[in-house]
Design a protein around this motif. Structure first.
Motif, PDB file in Angstrom:
ATOM      1  N   PHE A 162     107.761  -1.473  62.613  1.00  0.00           N
ATOM      2  CA  PHE A 162     106.833  -2.558  62.924  1.00  0.00           C
ATOM      3  C   PHE A 162     105.413  -2.076  62.625  1.00  0.00           C
ATOM      4  N   THR A 199     104.431  -7.981  65.959  1.00  0.00           N
ATOM      5  CA  THR A 199     105.207  -8.371  64.785  1.00  0.00           C
ATOM      6  C   THR A 199     105.945  -9.670  65.089  1.00  0.00           C
ATOM      7  N   ALA A 245     110.437  -7.441  59.228  1.00  0.00           N
ATOM      8  CA  ALA A 245     109.143  -7.142  59.837  1.00  0.00           C
ATOM      9  C   ALA A 245     108.093  -6.784  58.806  1.00  0.00           C
TER      10      ALA A 245
END
Length: 305
Positions: free
Chosen positions: A11, A16, A24
């Motif tokens: 992330f 995210t 992501a």
């Protein structure tokens, strides 16, 4: 949540946004397939959320996110866990078609954005993470908190909404969702649709006079083979004492006023059928007419000129 892999690589952003694709970022993550690790983080957060809410099963998981059009906002602390990052919490939202009750108790069909699950790690609560996560979602969705519905909010979540967004007066509902004052006032007519109340089951009533008159007018307008007129009223039966009477409109005599039969008269049923009685009556009238004509001719012949 503490994991054995690098959360900062999974992330890249502090918050995210994940959808059903579980993506992501791009290939810059340095991993060929990051979805199994992302799914593991989501499942671990979902189990922790269910445990905090005393639920028997998680309501948030990677598989459920992949089968629904929901958005999950995942918050991390990039400096924790030895610099590898730590998943702090998440917020899951999605649109739901709901039947709600307004302030007057009328049913309203609407499809608002709903908060479906909200969790921050217990030892990190009251540190501003929840407010940061919720504010980011409001900006991303461009929605006001009063315009949202909340699925089974916990007492902590209700205190959070009252403290930061002054949401305290809720409109009672029959389902698990909670909405607050102002939800129905700020919704446009296109977003809200009144649901007509269900008519109570009652006894089936016959047609009203107006409906029956309308049916009769339709029958009169039909062509001849299809029209059905009301049958004329039946004529009163002929008197038993005068079966040969030609008048059908004569009123039936009162049995109390009828003359008593002769002592030797037959009190049983008429032995002759109706057709024979009719022929006998015609013969008697014909003979009486001929006798009258003969008498008239004889009188004329005897008169002097």
């Amino acid at each position: 949540m503490e994991t054995t892999f690098d959360v900062n690589h999974l992330f890249p952003e502090t918050i995210t946004v994940l959808d059903q694709n579980l993506i992501a970022g791009g290939k810059s993550l340095g991993r060929s397939d990051p979805q199994p690790q992302i799914a593991a983080v989501i499942d671990e957060l979902g189990r922790a959320s269910a445990k905090a809410q005393y639920l028997t099963a998680p309501i948030t998981s990677a598989s459920k996110l992949q089968t629904n059009k929901h958005h999950l906002y995942l918050l991390k602390d990039g400096e924790s866990n030895g610099g590898r990052g730590l998943a702090v919490g998440f917020l899951k939202v999605g649109y739901k078609k709901l039947f709600l009750l307004d302030q007057q108790g009328a049913h309203v069909e609407t499809e608002p954005l709903c908060v479906l699950d909200f969790f921050v790690k217990e030892n990190l609560q009251r540190h501003g993470y929840g407010l940061e996560l919720f504010s980011f979602m409001l900006q991303h969705k461009k929605v006001e908190p009063v315009m949202m519905a909340y699925d089974r909010p916990s007492p902590k979540f209700l205190s959070f909404l009252e403290k930061h967004y002054c949401l305290k007066n809720s409109v009672p509902q029959v389902n698990n969702f909670v909405v607050f004052d102002g939800f129905f006032a700020k919704k446009s007519a296109a977003q809200l649709r009144k649901v007509p109340p269900k008519k109570p089951d009652g006894e089936i009533k016959p047609y009203s006079l107006t409906e029956r008159e309308a049916v009769r007018e339709e029958q009169r307008a039909l062509p001849w083979p299809l029209c059905r007129h009301a049958a004329p009223p039946l004529s009163p039966p002929l008197s038993v004492s005068s079966p040969c009477s030609p008048s059908r409109g004569r009123q039936r005599p009162d049995p109390a006023l009828a003359p008593a039969p002769a002592p030797g008269a037959n009190r049983g049923p008429n032995p002759h059928p109706p057709l024979i009685n009719s022929l006998n009556c015609r013969a008697k009238r014909t003979s009486v007419t001929r006798s009258a004509l003969s008498l008239s001719l004889s009188l004329l012949s005897n008169c002097p000129v």
